[in-house]
Design a protein around this motif. Sequence first.
Motif, short mmCIF file in Angstrom:
data_model
loop_
_atom_site.label_atom_id
_atom_site.label_comp_id
_atom_site.label_asym_id
_atom_site.label_seq_id
_atom_site.Cartn_x
_atom_site.Cartn_y
_atom_site.Cartn_z
N TYR A 1 1.16 -1.04 0.13
CA TYR A 1 -0.27 0.01 -0.23
C TYR A 1 0.79 1.46 0.26
O TYR A 1 1.92 1.00 0.26
CB TYR A 1 -0.93 0.08 1.18
CG TYR A 1 -0.14 0.43 2.58
CD1 TYR A 1 0.01 1.16 3.48
CD2 TYR A 1 0.01 -0.79 3.12
CE1 TYR A 1 0.29 1.08 4.13
CE2 TYR A 1 0.56 -1.28 4.38
CZ TYR A 1 0.61 0.42 5.41
OH TYR A 1 1.36 0.18 6.29
N THR B 1 1.97 5.27 0.70
CA THR B 1 1.77 5.47 2.44
C THR B 1 2.62 7.06 2.17
O THR B 1 3.72 7.39 1.45
CB THR B 1 2.03 5.18 3.83
OG1 THR B 1 2.36 6.00 4.68
CG2 THR B 1 3.42 4.42 3.27
N THR C 1 9.31 -0.43 4.19
CA THR C 1 8.70 0.57 2.88
C THR C 1 10.07 1.35 2.32
O THR C 1 11.29 1.22 2.21
CB THR C 1 8.42 1.85 4.44
OG1 THR C 1 7.68 1.22 5.23
CG2 THR C 1 8.27 2.88 3.75
N SER D 1 5.79 3.10 -0.83
CA SER D 1 5.06 2.20 -0.50
C SER D 1 5.24 0.88 -0.25
O SER D 1 6.60 0.74 1.09
CB SER D 1 5.52 1.28 -1.85
OG SER D 1 6.70 1.11 -2.49
#
Length: 147
Positions: free
Chosen positions: A30, A32, A64, A86
């Motif tokens: 996801y 961020t 990340t 991500s």
Amino acid sequence: MKKVLMPFMLIVACSWFISCEVDDDSPNFYFTALTAVEAEVPESFEVGKTYDIEVTYLRPNGCTFFEGFDVSQTAETGRDVVVVGSVLTDEDRACTEAVEEVVATLKFNVIYTKDYTFRFYAGDDGEGNAKFLEYTVPIAEESEPTN
């Protein structure tokens, strides 16, 4: 014989990809917003030039990764900048928990003759409100030609 064999091999190869089933089609990552801690902006800009702005941000863990910048125009020469990362969510991936400072370069093209104001997203305060690092970069005065 080769002309007949090549299309056949292509069809067989394509059928391998089509016939494969993937049990889990949900994304394994996801996006961020990452926290900017500093930006190195020039002392001034010249219209028509492109500048490298080095942005230092926090990478919160080993899962990340830097993806880029989200730059929003808030006024003619106002820009809000968010460092986008991500985060991998694979269950079998071990992530380091070490926070590290990383530098990424934002390329910025100057097209207006007014001072630019940059606001870099620097996380949220205790009440959930966004905090920003703010920098104003003036446009350099054009020097008069000498005769």
